[in-house]
Design a protein around this motif. Structure first.
Motif, short mmCIF file in Angstrom:
data_model
loop_
_atom_site.label_atom_id
_atom_site.label_comp_id
_atom_site.label_asym_id
_atom_site.label_seq_id
_atom_site.Cartn_x
_atom_site.Cartn_y
_atom_site.Cartn_z
N ILE A 14 0.84 -1.20 0.00
CA ILE A 14 0.00 0.00 0.00
C ILE A 14 0.87 1.25 0.00
O ILE A 14 1.76 1.40 0.83
N ILE A 15 0.61 2.13 -0.96
CA ILE A 15 1.32 3.39 -1.09
C ILE A 15 0.31 4.50 -0.86
O ILE A 15 -0.66 4.62 -1.61
N ASP A 16 0.53 5.31 0.17
CA ASP A 16 -0.37 6.42 0.47
C ASP A 16 -0.06 7.61 -0.44
O ASP A 16 1.09 8.02 -0.57
N VAL A 17 -1.12 8.14 -1.07
CA VAL A 17 -1.00 9.25 -2.02
C VAL A 17 -2.05 10.30 -1.67
O VAL A 17 -3.19 9.97 -1.39
N VAL A 18 -1.64 11.57 -1.70
CA VAL A 18 -2.59 12.67 -1.51
C VAL A 18 -2.74 13.41 -2.83
O VAL A 18 -1.83 13.42 -3.65
N CYS A 19 -3.92 14.00 -3.02
CA CYS A 19 -4.12 14.83 -4.21
C CYS A 19 -5.09 15.96 -3.87
O CYS A 19 -5.88 15.86 -2.94
N ALA A 20 -4.97 17.04 -4.64
CA ALA A 20 -5.75 18.25 -4.37
C ALA A 20 -6.72 18.52 -5.50
O ALA A 20 -6.34 18.52 -6.67
N GLY A 89 -0.05 -6.79 -6.53
CA GLY A 89 -0.50 -6.38 -5.20
C GLY A 89 -0.20 -4.94 -4.85
O GLY A 89 -0.40 -4.53 -3.71
N LYS A 90 0.27 -4.15 -5.79
CA LYS A 90 0.55 -2.74 -5.52
C LYS A 90 -0.78 -1.97 -5.49
O LYS A 90 -1.55 -2.02 -6.43
N VAL A 91 -1.00 -1.27 -4.38
CA VAL A 91 -2.25 -0.53 -4.18
C VAL A 91 -1.92 0.90 -3.79
O VAL A 91 -1.08 1.15 -2.93
N TYR A 92 -2.58 1.85 -4.45
CA TYR A 92 -2.49 3.25 -4.04
C TYR A 92 -3.69 3.54 -3.15
O TYR A 92 -4.83 3.31 -3.55
N ARG A 93 -3.41 4.00 -1.93
CA ARG A 93 -4.47 4.47 -1.04
C ARG A 93 -4.57 5.98 -1.26
O ARG A 93 -3.69 6.73 -0.86
N MET A 94 -5.63 6.39 -1.93
CA MET A 94 -5.79 7.79 -2.32
C MET A 94 -6.48 8.57 -1.21
O MET A 94 -7.49 8.13 -0.66
N HIS A 95 -5.92 9.76 -0.92
CA HIS A 95 -6.45 10.66 0.09
C HIS A 95 -6.70 12.02 -0.59
O HIS A 95 -5.81 12.87 -0.62
N PRO A 96 -7.89 12.22 -1.16
CA PRO A 96 -8.16 13.49 -1.86
C PRO A 96 -8.62 14.59 -0.91
O PRO A 96 -9.33 14.32 0.07
N TYR A 97 -8.22 15.82 -1.24
CA TYR A 97 -8.59 17.00 -0.46
C TYR A 97 -9.05 18.11 -1.40
O TYR A 97 -8.46 18.30 -2.46
N ILE A 98 -10.04 18.85 -0.97
CA ILE A 98 -10.42 20.06 -1.67
C ILE A 98 -9.52 21.17 -1.15
O ILE A 98 -9.25 21.25 0.05
#
Length: 157
Positions: A14-20, A89-98
């Motif tokens: 699991i790879i944690d990723v943030v986006c705006a 098995g590579k997974v991106y855990r997406m954390h979107p923000y406004i």
């Protein structure tokens, strides 16, 4: 996170990723990556992978400022979700923000281009597998409430 498959235990990477989701004047910013891999020509929301020692906000501010030259304030988080990237098995855990912008400079470094779109235009773009669920969430919010954010900023389709 573990996943069982035909009697085996498969450990997910699991790879944690943030986006705006950056909003300005009822428009939303999207970027098109400038690289030669399978993501070339696909649209993304600005962001990137989280380093171990940084918070979501620190990571997002760093990526957005470094990649497109904008300073942002996060105003609201959207639901996080997982996207399996490959069969290994590579997974991106997406954390979107406004987010709202603090400045108007746009300096492209690692992105091929950056453009502002009306929300209805988002569905016409070719999105990355990781970011398409965010577009669907945005459109769903507008259809249900007429707004992207809970607090303010009415965005017409």
């Amino acid at each position: 996170m573990e996943e069982k498959k035909k009697g085996e235990i498969k450990i997910m990477d699991i790879i944690d990723v943030v986006c705006a989701i950056i909003i300005k004047n009822n428009m939303i910013l999207a970027t098109d990556k400038d690289d030669s891999n399978e993501n070339q020509g696909l649209w993304f929301f600005p962001g990137g992978k989280i380093d171990e020692s940084e918070s979501h906000e620190e990571c997002l501010r760093r990526h957005v400022e470094t990649k497109i030259g904008l300073k942002v304030n996060l105003t609201e988080s959207l639901p996080s979700y997982d996207v399996e990237i490959d069969r290994k098995g590579k997974v991106y855990r997406m954390h979107p923000y406004i987010a709202e912008i603090e400045n108007d400079a746009v300096i492209l470094e690692s992105q091929a281009r950056s453009e502002w779109f009306m929300p209805i235009q988002l569905m016409r773009l070719a999105w990355s597998k990781t970011d398409l669920p965010i577009v669907e969430e945005i459109i769903d919010r507008i259809i249900k409430t007429g707004h992207i954010t809970k607090a303010r900023a009415c965005v017409a389709i």
